[in-house]
Design a protein around this motif. Structure first.
Motif, PDB file in Angstrom:
ATOM      1  N   ALA A   1       0.577  -1.210   0.199  1.00 39.93           N
ATOM      2  CA  ALA A   1       0.157  -0.033  -0.054  1.00 39.93           C
ATOM      3  C   ALA A   1       0.316   1.435   0.434  1.00 39.93           C
ATOM      4  O   ALA A   1       0.413   2.281  -0.613  1.00 39.93           O
ATOM      5  CB  ALA A   1      -0.946  -0.099   1.243  1.00 39.93           C
ATOM      6  N   ALA A   2       1.497   1.100   0.844  1.00 43.77           N
ATOM      7  CA  ALA A   2       3.737   2.697   1.069  1.00 43.77           C
ATOM      8  C   ALA A   2       3.508   2.569  -0.613  1.00 43.77           C
ATOM      9  O   ALA A   2       3.146   4.208  -0.830  1.00 43.77           O
ATOM     10  CB  ALA A   2       4.250   2.833   1.738  1.00 43.77           C
ATOM     11  N   ASP A   3       3.562   1.635  -1.629  1.00 45.44           N
ATOM     12  CA  ASP A   3       3.920   2.314  -3.165  1.00 45.44           C
ATOM     13  C   ASP A   3       3.231   2.720  -3.365  1.00 45.44           C
ATOM     14  O   ASP A   3       3.500   3.242  -4.157  1.00 45.44           O
ATOM     15  CB  ASP A   3       4.701   1.259  -3.308  1.00 45.44           C
ATOM     16  N   VAL A   4       1.758   1.972  -3.971  1.00 46.09           N
ATOM     17  CA  VAL A   4       0.980   2.387  -4.569  1.00 46.09           C
ATOM     18  C   VAL A   4       0.026   4.394  -4.191  1.00 46.09           C
ATOM     19  O   VAL A   4       0.066   5.074  -4.935  1.00 46.09           O
ATOM     20  CB  VAL A   4      -0.730   1.418  -4.448  1.00 46.09           C
ATOM     21  N   LEU A   5       0.854   4.585  -2.444  1.00 51.91           N
ATOM     22  CA  LEU A   5       0.206   5.200  -2.248  1.00 51.91           C
ATOM     23  C   LEU A   5       0.999   6.744  -2.636  1.00 51.91           C
ATOM     24  O   LEU A   5       0.752   7.995  -2.745  1.00 51.91           O
ATOM     25  CB  LEU A   5      -0.385   5.780  -0.243  1.00 51.91           C
ATOM     26  N   GLU A   6       2.055   6.203  -2.552  1.00 50.75           N
ATOM     27  CA  GLU A   6       3.253   6.847  -2.567  1.00 50.75           C
ATOM     28  C   GLU A   6       3.306   7.592  -4.447  1.00 50.75           C
ATOM     29  O   GLU A   6       3.219   8.726  -4.498  1.00 50.75           O
ATOM     30  CB  GLU A   6       5.070   6.472  -2.892  1.00 50.75           C
ATOM     31  N   TRP A   7       3.299   6.028  -5.047  1.00 51.60           N
ATOM     32  CA  TRP A   7       2.996   7.073  -6.674  1.00 51.60           C
ATOM     33  C   TRP A   7       2.221   7.306  -7.076  1.00 51.60           C
ATOM     34  O   TRP A   7       1.748   8.672  -7.443  1.00 51.60           O
ATOM     35  CB  TRP A   7       2.348   5.165  -7.235  1.00 51.60           C
ATOM     36  N   ILE A   8       0.653   7.314  -5.800  1.00 55.30           N
ATOM     37  CA  ILE A   8      -0.477   8.475  -6.114  1.00 55.30           C
ATOM     38  C   ILE A   8      -0.266   9.834  -5.883  1.00 55.30           C
ATOM     39  O   ILE A   8       0.180  10.988  -6.210  1.00 55.30           O
ATOM     40  CB  ILE A   8      -1.472   7.649  -5.380  1.00 55.30           C
ATOM     41  N   GLU A   9       0.484   9.738  -5.075  1.00 50.98           N
ATOM     42  CA  GLU A   9       1.104  11.167  -4.606  1.00 50.98           C
ATOM     43  C   GLU A   9       2.320  12.149  -5.466  1.00 50.98           C
ATOM     44  O   GLU A   9       2.064  13.305  -5.589  1.00 50.98           O
ATOM     45  CB  GLU A   9       2.166  11.505  -3.069  1.00 50.98           C
ATOM     46  N   GLU A  10       3.270  11.508  -6.160  1.00 49.30           N
ATOM     47  CA  GLU A  10       4.148  11.589  -6.729  1.00 49.30           C
ATOM     48  C   GLU A  10       3.156  12.017  -8.152  1.00 49.30           C
ATOM     49  O   GLU A  10       3.699  13.152  -8.342  1.00 49.30           O
ATOM     50  CB  GLU A  10       5.088  10.223  -7.688  1.00 49.30           C
ATOM     51  N   ARG A  11       1.609  11.504  -8.313  1.00 52.43           N
ATOM     52  CA  ARG A  11       1.252  11.688  -9.815  1.00 52.43           C
ATOM     53  C   ARG A  11       0.946  13.336  -9.329  1.00 52.43           C
ATOM     54  O   ARG A  11       0.437  13.356 -10.306  1.00 52.43           O
ATOM     55  CB  ARG A  11       0.558  11.067 -10.204  1.00 52.43           C
ATOM     56  N   SER A  12       0.321  13.009  -8.394  1.00 49.76           N
ATOM     57  CA  SER A  12      -0.757  14.626  -7.883  1.00 49.76           C
ATOM     58  C   SER A  12       0.558  15.730  -7.486  1.00 49.76           C
ATOM     59  O   SER A  12       0.047  16.975  -8.059  1.00 49.76           O
ATOM     60  CB  SER A  12      -0.874  14.570  -6.352  1.00 49.76           C
ATOM     61  N   LYS A  13       1.817  15.032  -7.483  1.00 49.36           N
ATOM     62  CA  LYS A  13       2.709  16.345  -7.180  1.00 49.36           C
ATOM     63  C   LYS A  13       2.537  17.260  -9.085  1.00 49.36           C
ATOM     64  O   LYS A  13       2.651  18.338  -9.230  1.00 49.36           O
ATOM     65  CB  LYS A  13       3.698  15.926  -7.497  1.00 49.36           C
ATOM     66  N   LEU A  14       3.061  16.244  -9.555  1.00 50.74           N
ATOM     67  CA  LEU A  14       3.172  15.947 -11.085  1.00 50.74           C
ATOM     68  C   LEU A  14       2.224  17.170 -12.274  1.00 50.74           C
ATOM     69  O   LEU A  14       2.440  17.995 -12.817  1.00 50.74           O
ATOM     70  CB  LEU A  14       3.591  15.129 -12.017  1.00 50.74           C
ATOM     71  N   SER A  15       1.251  17.013 -11.522  1.00 50.06           N
ATOM     72  CA  SER A  15      -0.129  17.822 -11.669  1.00 50.06           C
ATOM     73  C   SER A  15      -0.224  19.094 -11.422  1.00 50.06           C
ATOM     74  O   SER A  15      -1.568  19.159 -12.182  1.00 50.06           O
ATOM     75  CB  SER A  15      -1.614  16.672 -11.561  1.00 50.06           C
ATOM     76  N   ARG A  16      -0.168  19.345 -10.276  1.00 52.63           N
ATOM     77  CA  ARG A  16       0.158  21.199  -9.853  1.00 52.63           C
ATOM     78  C   ARG A  16       0.635  21.754 -10.999  1.00 52.63           C
ATOM     79  O   ARG A  16       1.398  21.680 -11.364  1.00 52.63           O
ATOM     80  CB  ARG A  16       0.558  21.355  -8.564  1.00 52.63           C
TER      81      ARG A  16
END
Length: 83
Positions: A68-83
């Motif tokens: 889960a930590a890997d998936v959540l980190e992936w989601i957070e990285e994508r969120s940062k890229l879209s800002r």
């Protein structure tokens, strides 16, 4: 006889109610990953095979999970890229 007490991640709606720190320590099955990421199963597998998504762990012949930590980190990285 086993009690009929589902784990916190037995249903999709329950997935949203799990505390983030508790969720990070878990292993997720494919339906839970699909619920978190919001794409189809085939997309998860495609991205994982291309290296664009965290690779799953094979626990046994019929059991594949993601950290889960890997998936959540992936989601957070994508969120940062879209800002």
């Amino acid at each position: 006889m086993r009690p009929n007490n589902p784990s916190p991640l037995d249903t999709q709606s329950d997935l949203r109610s799990v505390a983030p720190l508790t969720l990070r320590a878990r292993l997720l099955r494919l339906p839970q990953v699909v619920e978190l990421v919001g794409v189809k199963k085939s997309t998860i597998w495609k991205w994982a095979s291309e290296g664009a998504f965290p690779r799953p762990l094979k626990l046994s012949k019929g059991v594949t999970v993601w950290r889960a930590a890997d998936v959540l980190e992936w989601i957070e990285e994508r969120s940062k890229l879209s800002r």
